[in-house]
Enzyme design. Sequence first.
Site, PDB file in Angstrom:
ATOM      1  N   TRP A 164      38.153  47.998  35.224  1.00 55.68           N
ATOM      2  CA  TRP A 164      39.458  48.295  34.627  1.00 55.68           C
ATOM      3  C   TRP A 164      39.431  48.379  33.113  1.00 55.68           C
ATOM      4  O   TRP A 164      40.388  48.820  32.505  1.00 55.68           O
ATOM      5  CB  TRP A 164      40.472  47.213  35.037  1.00 55.68           C
ATOM      6  CG  TRP A 164      39.945  45.816  34.832  1.00 55.68           C
ATOM      7  CD1 TRP A 164      39.358  45.022  35.781  1.00 55.68           C
ATOM      8  CD2 TRP A 164      39.898  45.080  33.608  1.00 55.68           C
ATOM      9  NE1 TRP A 164      38.947  43.835  35.221  1.00 55.68           N
ATOM     10  CE2 TRP A 164      39.279  43.845  33.889  1.00 55.68           C
ATOM     11  CE3 TRP A 164      40.324  45.333  32.303  1.00 55.68           C
ATOM     12  CZ2 TRP A 164      39.063  42.875  32.910  1.00 55.68           C
ATOM     13  CZ3 TRP A 164      40.110  44.366  31.327  1.00 55.68           C
ATOM     14  CH2 TRP A 164      39.483  43.162  31.634  1.00 55.68           C
ATOM     15  N   LYS A 188      35.637  55.065  43.469  1.00 56.38           N
ATOM     16  CA  LYS A 188      36.626  54.013  43.718  1.00 56.38           C
ATOM     17  C   LYS A 188      36.930  53.340  42.379  1.00 56.38           C
ATOM     18  O   LYS A 188      36.162  52.515  41.883  1.00 56.38           O
ATOM     19  CB  LYS A 188      36.098  52.960  44.704  1.00 56.38           C
ATOM     20  CG  LYS A 188      37.222  52.055  45.191  1.00 56.38           C
ATOM     21  CD  LYS A 188      36.807  50.609  45.334  1.00 56.38           C
ATOM     22  CE  LYS A 188      36.731  49.828  44.074  1.00 56.38           C
ATOM     23  NZ  LYS A 188      38.010  49.591  43.368  1.00 56.38           N
ATOM     24  N   GLU A 264      25.619  48.804  35.752  1.00 55.52           N
ATOM     25  CA  GLU A 264      26.048  48.458  34.385  1.00 55.52           C
ATOM     26  C   GLU A 264      26.844  47.179  34.517  1.00 55.52           C
ATOM     27  O   GLU A 264      28.015  47.193  34.902  1.00 55.52           O
ATOM     28  CB  GLU A 264      26.904  49.585  33.801  1.00 55.52           C
ATOM     29  CG  GLU A 264      26.169  50.891  33.616  1.00 55.52           C
ATOM     30  CD  GLU A 264      25.195  50.876  32.446  1.00 55.52           C
ATOM     31  OE1 GLU A 264      25.177  49.890  31.687  1.00 55.52           O
ATOM     32  OE2 GLU A 264      24.436  51.845  32.318  1.00 55.52           O
ATOM     33  N   CYS A 298      32.166  44.686  27.914  1.00 51.07           N
ATOM     34  CA  CYS A 298      30.854  44.132  28.244  1.00 51.07           C
ATOM     35  C   CYS A 298      30.000  44.004  26.989  1.00 51.07           C
ATOM     36  O   CYS A 298      29.083  43.208  26.925  1.00 51.07           O
ATOM     37  CB  CYS A 298      30.152  45.019  29.256  1.00 51.07           C
ATOM     38  SG  CYS A 298      30.129  46.731  28.728  1.00 51.07           S
ATOM     39  N   GLU A 395      30.775  35.178  30.107  1.00 52.36           N
ATOM     40  CA  GLU A 395      31.516  36.240  29.417  1.00 52.36           C
ATOM     41  C   GLU A 395      32.933  35.746  29.154  1.00 52.36           C
ATOM     42  O   GLU A 395      33.622  35.317  30.070  1.00 52.36           O
ATOM     43  CB  GLU A 395      31.617  37.460  30.338  1.00 52.36           C
ATOM     44  CG  GLU A 395      30.497  38.431  30.194  1.00 52.36           C
ATOM     45  CD  GLU A 395      30.812  39.738  30.916  1.00 52.36           C
ATOM     46  OE1 GLU A 395      31.005  39.705  32.150  1.00 52.36           O
ATOM     47  OE2 GLU A 395      30.850  40.777  30.269  1.00 52.36           O
ATOM     48  N   SER A 455      28.223  52.292  20.892  1.00 50.12           N
ATOM     49  CA  SER A 455      28.330  53.171  22.065  1.00 50.12           C
ATOM     50  C   SER A 455      28.435  54.614  21.599  1.00 50.12           C
ATOM     51  O   SER A 455      29.202  54.929  20.695  1.00 50.12           O
ATOM     52  CB  SER A 455      29.582  52.821  22.870  1.00 50.12           C
ATOM     53  OG  SER A 455      29.500  51.487  23.299  1.00 50.12           O
TER      54      SER A 455
END
Length: 495
Positions: A164, A188, A264, A298, A395, A455
């Site tokens: 999400w 999905k 990932e 992440c 995390e 990124s």
Amino acid sequence: MSTTVTDADEKTLLASIPTGLYIGGAWRPASDGGTFDVLDPSNGEVLLSVADATPADGLAALDAAASAQRDWARTAPRARGEILRGAFEAVTARADAFALLMTLEMGKTLAESKGEVAYGAEFLRWFSEEAPRVSGRYATAPDGANRLLVNKRPVGPSLFITPWNFPLAMATRKIAPAIAAGCTMVLKPAALTPLTALLFTQVLEQAGLPAGVLNVIPTTSAGRVTGPLIKDSRLRKLSFTGSTEVGRRLIADAADQVLRVSMELGGNAPFLVFDDADVDAAVDGAMLAKLRNGGEACTAANRLLVHESVAAEFTEKLTERMRAHTVARGTDPSAKIGPLVDETTRDKVHELVSATLAEGATLTLGGHALDGPGYFYEPTVLTNVPADARILREEIFGPVAPIVTFATEEEAVRLANDTEYGLVAYAFTRDLNRGLRLAEELETGMLGLNAGVISNPAAPFGGVKQSGLGREGGFEGIEEYLETRYIGIANPFAD
Ligand code: NAP
């Protein structure tokens, strides 16, 4: 759309979003008519109800993907690339709509959502350019006899399961290379944020993606719906982005069919600030690495490891910057941080902060949930964090910065590597040789050197250790969807 979003803007946008399953090129309800609500995390209100796929719908989606695979693999690479290019143009033209939708369903600020739209769309452009570049080789065997022909073939029908936190980019990072390579797929999306994926599916449909190439099945029964697909011999690839805990289970499930897997998974990024760093640049970098996406990334800096000689200055400057970060609904022009995605996430962040304080840390800023409605949490700084604190192993997924000091480079590297995760690390230093030593010694798939965000669709994103397998983006990204085929040819001069 104007910079100030009105209720009418939100209603108009939501009324335009498809809410069905997308299977075999058609929108349809769930086979049992079921739906589920998608909520706005800033106030808990229902945004839309979408079809809730059943296991039968999951199999129908795989049927469609398997049926479309042969023709799709034969479609000219340039034609596949042109569809991606068209989708890139369409997402870019509708950037405001995508951004608002993401803010509504996920909570991040509009500025962050716009950043994700640009980032997510770039995968479409990058892989539109890669589609016609897939190639092979022709060689003479070392003994001069046979000829060796090597080419690349699409892996085949693929299952994508996405989280999400980046509702568009985590989907385009998989869908774009799969389209470029000639794979069909079932997506999905996360149950918390299916709307962005549904709007993006409509864009691909309008860009001319043939029926069956992409099938999308939002569901509240992730395991029950995807489990049978993973055991189905027609599926050839599983690509998952999400937690290490779920990823481990999926790898085990994928073993039955010896599926190709890309994983990932979670991260626990160390953010290293050395005594020779430009401290202001390090604070800028920490703001990005820690607070991007409200800390729900992440790649978020999870452990701020700072040399003891600059720790006081760094902590003071970072604390002042975080204090000035306004927490508000993502559509509010003053918002720098929106709500966390749901109550569970917010409560988990608070529990971790409370546990760290009980373990002996000092609360330098924040430390509280804000009054609802909505799942807001204050930007928080923790200092004097004990080396064995739980927050350094898990995390955080929230706007919480635990600061730990170190005395030597060796100690910094040891602390940084003291985790089962290995996604990304950040290091701030002016010493080039130290930077190069860190690039060799830190056990991560990626390193940000004097940079808080790295990124990039043109770069291979991915982790080592329990942060995952495989890479997304870059030249490497399309390889995840290609098989290498070798054809041995008898010596053409033999007779
Ligand atoms: P998650 O709980 O692992 O869920 C990820 C996806 O897996 C969701 O679509 C979820 O469906 C689905 N899922 C959950 N259990 C499943 C099962 N038994 N079988 C099949 N699918 C299942 O992770 P999350 O909380 O959404 O996302 C946060 C995590 O993702 C963090 O750990 C973060 O580090 C990681 N992440 C990694 C990267 C990366 O590139 N390395 C990028 C972004 C996020 P539901 O929505 O129904 O739960």
